[in-house]
Design a protein around this motif. Sequence first.
Motif, PDB file in Angstrom:
ATOM      1  N   GLY A  75      55.651  52.936   2.828  1.00  0.00           N
ATOM      2  CA  GLY A  75      56.249  51.632   3.125  1.00  0.00           C
ATOM      3  C   GLY A  75      55.539  50.506   2.386  1.00  0.00           C
ATOM      4  O   GLY A  75      56.187  49.585   1.867  1.00  0.00           O
ATOM      5  N   GLU A  76      54.213  50.574   2.327  1.00  0.00           N
ATOM      6  CA  GLU A  76      53.461  49.554   1.584  1.00  0.00           C
ATOM      7  C   GLU A  76      53.781  49.622   0.095  1.00  0.00           C
ATOM      8  O   GLU A  76      53.888  48.592  -0.587  1.00  0.00           O
ATOM      9  CB  GLU A  76      51.958  49.742   1.810  1.00  0.00           C
ATOM     10  N   GLU A  77      53.915  50.855  -0.403  1.00  0.00           N
ATOM     11  CA  GLU A  77      54.251  51.010  -1.826  1.00  0.00           C
ATOM     12  C   GLU A  77      55.644  50.462  -2.105  1.00  0.00           C
ATOM     13  O   GLU A  77      55.902  49.910  -3.189  1.00  0.00           O
ATOM     14  CB  GLU A  77      54.165  52.486  -2.221  1.00  0.00           C
ATOM     15  N   LEU A  78      56.542  50.613  -1.139  1.00  0.00           N
ATOM     16  CA  LEU A  78      57.889  50.049  -1.298  1.00  0.00           C
ATOM     17  C   LEU A  78      57.825  48.531  -1.435  1.00  0.00           C
ATOM     18  O   LEU A  78      58.507  47.942  -2.293  1.00  0.00           O
ATOM     19  CB  LEU A  78      58.728  50.410  -0.076  1.00  0.00           C
ATOM     20  N   LYS A  79      57.012  47.893  -0.593  1.00  0.00           N
ATOM     21  CA  LYS A  79      56.886  46.436  -0.677  1.00  0.00           C
ATOM     22  C   LYS A  79      56.316  46.021  -2.034  1.00  0.00           C
ATOM     23  O   LYS A  79      56.771  45.047  -2.647  1.00  0.00           O
ATOM     24  CB  LYS A  79      55.981  45.928   0.448  1.00  0.00           C
ATOM     25  N   THR A  80      55.304  46.778  -2.485  1.00  0.00           N
ATOM     26  CA  THR A  80      54.709  46.472  -3.783  1.00  0.00           C
ATOM     27  C   THR A  80      55.725  46.630  -4.907  1.00  0.00           C
ATOM     28  O   THR A  80      55.789  45.814  -5.836  1.00  0.00           O
ATOM     29  CB  THR A  80      53.512  47.407  -4.038  1.00  0.00           C
ATOM     30  N   ALA A 112      59.009  46.380  -4.650  1.00  0.00           N
ATOM     31  CA  ALA A 112      59.979  45.284  -4.579  1.00  0.00           C
ATOM     32  C   ALA A 112      59.400  44.016  -5.216  1.00  0.00           C
ATOM     33  O   ALA A 112      60.095  43.309  -5.963  1.00  0.00           O
ATOM     34  CB  ALA A 112      60.372  45.027  -3.129  1.00  0.00           C
ATOM     35  N   SER A 113      58.119  43.725  -4.935  1.00  0.00           N
ATOM     36  CA  SER A 113      57.475  42.564  -5.546  1.00  0.00           C
ATOM     37  C   SER A 113      57.391  42.715  -7.062  1.00  0.00           C
ATOM     38  O   SER A 113      57.566  41.745  -7.809  1.00  0.00           O
ATOM     39  CB  SER A 113      56.068  42.384  -4.961  1.00  0.00           C
ATOM     40  N   GLN A 114      57.111  43.953  -7.491  1.00  0.00           N
ATOM     41  CA  GLN A 114      57.023  44.214  -8.932  1.00  0.00           C
ATOM     42  C   GLN A 114      58.372  43.969  -9.602  1.00  0.00           C
ATOM     43  O   GLN A 114      58.440  43.374 -10.692  1.00  0.00           O
ATOM     44  CB  GLN A 114      56.580  45.673  -9.141  1.00  0.00           C
ATOM     45  N   ILE A 115      59.452  44.420  -8.963  1.00  0.00           N
ATOM     46  CA  ILE A 115      60.794  44.195  -9.520  1.00  0.00           C
ATOM     47  C   ILE A 115      61.063  42.701  -9.639  1.00  0.00           C
ATOM     48  O   ILE A 115      61.533  42.215 -10.687  1.00  0.00           O
ATOM     49  CB  ILE A 115      61.851  44.874  -8.625  1.00  0.00           C
ATOM     50  N   SER A 171      61.908  51.888 -15.159  1.00  0.00           N
ATOM     51  CA  SER A 171      61.273  52.956 -14.386  1.00  0.00           C
ATOM     52  C   SER A 171      61.478  52.747 -12.882  1.00  0.00           C
ATOM     53  O   SER A 171      61.283  53.668 -12.101  1.00  0.00           O
ATOM     54  CB  SER A 171      59.770  53.024 -14.698  1.00  0.00           C
ATOM     55  N   LEU A 172      61.864  51.551 -12.493  1.00  0.00           N
ATOM     56  CA  LEU A 172      62.020  51.238 -11.065  1.00  0.00           C
ATOM     57  C   LEU A 172      63.468  51.380 -10.617  1.00  0.00           C
ATOM     58  O   LEU A 172      63.732  51.892  -9.529  1.00  0.00           O
ATOM     59  CB  LEU A 172      61.508  49.818 -10.794  1.00  0.00           C
ATOM     60  N   VAL A 173      64.400  50.870 -11.431  1.00  0.00           N
ATOM     61  CA  VAL A 173      65.837  51.039 -11.161  1.00  0.00           C
ATOM     62  C   VAL A 173      66.537  51.285 -12.493  1.00  0.00           C
ATOM     63  O   VAL A 173      66.028  50.917 -13.542  1.00  0.00           O
ATOM     64  CB  VAL A 173      66.440  49.789 -10.479  1.00  0.00           C
TER      65      VAL A 173
END
Length: 622
Positions: free
Chosen positions: A170-175, A177-180, A220-222
Amino acid sequence: MSSTFHGLETARRGMNTQQAALHTTGHNISNANTEGYTRQRVNFAQTEPYPNAARNAPRTPGQIGTGVEADFIQRVRENYLDIQYRGENAQASYWETRYDSLERIEDLMNEPSKEGIATTMDEFWNALQDLSVNPEDSGARSVVRQRGMALAETFNYVSDSLQSNKKDVGEELKTTASQINSILSQINDVNKEIGRVEPHKQMPNDMYDERGRLLDEISSLVNIDVQRNETKGHALDAAEGTVNVFMTDEEGNRLTTLVDGENKDFKELSLEDEEDGQHTYISSASFDWYADNGEELVEEDDSPDVSFLQSPGKLKALVESFGYQTEEDDTTKGTYPGLIDDLDNMVKTFTDKFNEVHESGWNLRDINSGEKGSSIPFFAFDGTEEQKGYASALQVHEDIEEDLDNIAASSPTELTLTVKEGSQDQAGPTLSGKYEEDGPKELQVRYTDEDGWQYSLVGTDEAEQWEDIEEGSETVDGLTINVEGLDDPEDGTVWSYDEPIINGTGPQAFAGDGSNALNLANVKDANLDFDGESTTNVQSYYQGVIGEMAVDTDEAQQKMHNTDNLRENVNNRRQEVSSVSLDEEMTNMIQFQHAYNASARNITMIDEMLDRIINNMGVVGR
């Protein structure tokens, strides 16, 4: 007629142009190890010859060249390979992230190993087998209790660790999303810079590189699609212009706009999560246009909820691992929620059956008192009321922890009714349980072709009243009459209990009898209904869960390698075109250096020629 100093100007242009080429070569060499750098080259172009083609142009034998100029500096890049690379990058990143998640779970489950759930359960079953042989032995009882506690702690540890790892995801997901959002913002900023520079006939090659690097990163993210916009103002034909960026599904269909290069705007990703009592899951993902002032989000009525599961990439793999809710049936799915639910289902089903068998047996206190006391379950759940979180809350019942005598290792002996009328060879119904009412009763069971199995439990001075026995057994005031499995006897066969039934009448258990411990050990092989998912024994169910995870991990690993190879191959082809080759640059440097020197030498030659004309002509005879 051309100018006397025409040659000087031609040579000067040559020197200037070769110098620009040498500078570009130096720039390439300097950035040979810069990530995302694309090698550049100077496009040489002949300057306009003399004379110009015109009606009143001077008549000369032909046009004389006027030299060379650096038309523009161009990046050497193949757009088609960029598209291919970004598509493969999304797939490879998805499988890399999925494999990492599954591999982490495999390490946590640690199967097969001495510390895994399977081994701990085997040790528990073995302890029960030993107890069935020595039911009075306190040592054997202690081992059963300790093995039971170890089993509960193993389930607790695995379940808690899965929950902890899920939080990390979950924390990696937040990171992510911020990266995107950060990358989209940077692409938008670069778009703005490019839009300001290109109309002035400039080629912002380094900005193109920076934008390409950002596009590679977000791919690499989407999964994305990039569309170039028309250049404006006096931009060169080779100018690349601003770009629009779209998020796409696997087939390349556009799902939503991420960056609008025309309007210099971009969107921000917002992830919403909810809880269902057991799991936190991603409930929605939406993109909203970011305000041009960069201070607040602009909420739009048509801001779409993007199905993040349609676009391959790291984000999709993380969401699938963390958990999400389906629109079809509002159930929570995902790698971690699924595995945690499987463990809960396994623990709940297994312990229900185990406790049922344990509560049917007699412990040493029952045996010493001569009657069955209150039933004590072997396992309990710490504060869990709903059918979730069982694996984390499993523990040995406190009564078992406090006193080994409460382990019900013995079974009450079933009593068999004797034939009163009919064939003596016919096996009789069995009797279990304890009669709980007052007054002597007479118990009889009969079989007739017309009515089937029936029983009669009436006072000795009352008339016989026959009641049906349905589905193989009937429990009356605590006594269970069991006819299941018996062949249909002769018509009119009657069985009876030899003594009057009074309060407390029923089978007895003995301290040396370990049959219930054996029954407990046999729960291992009992077919159980795992909440409708499957009907099998607990060992096979767990093997199925582990096997499915292993298959998923192998599939993810294989596809990770395949997609990574494809991405690497495309990247190699791209590097063949765009990367800096020091050998090639050194060759170019020598070539441009000699061209520069030759132009300088040409100036010297023209200078000597002019000197002859200016200083030596007309001096004959002096």
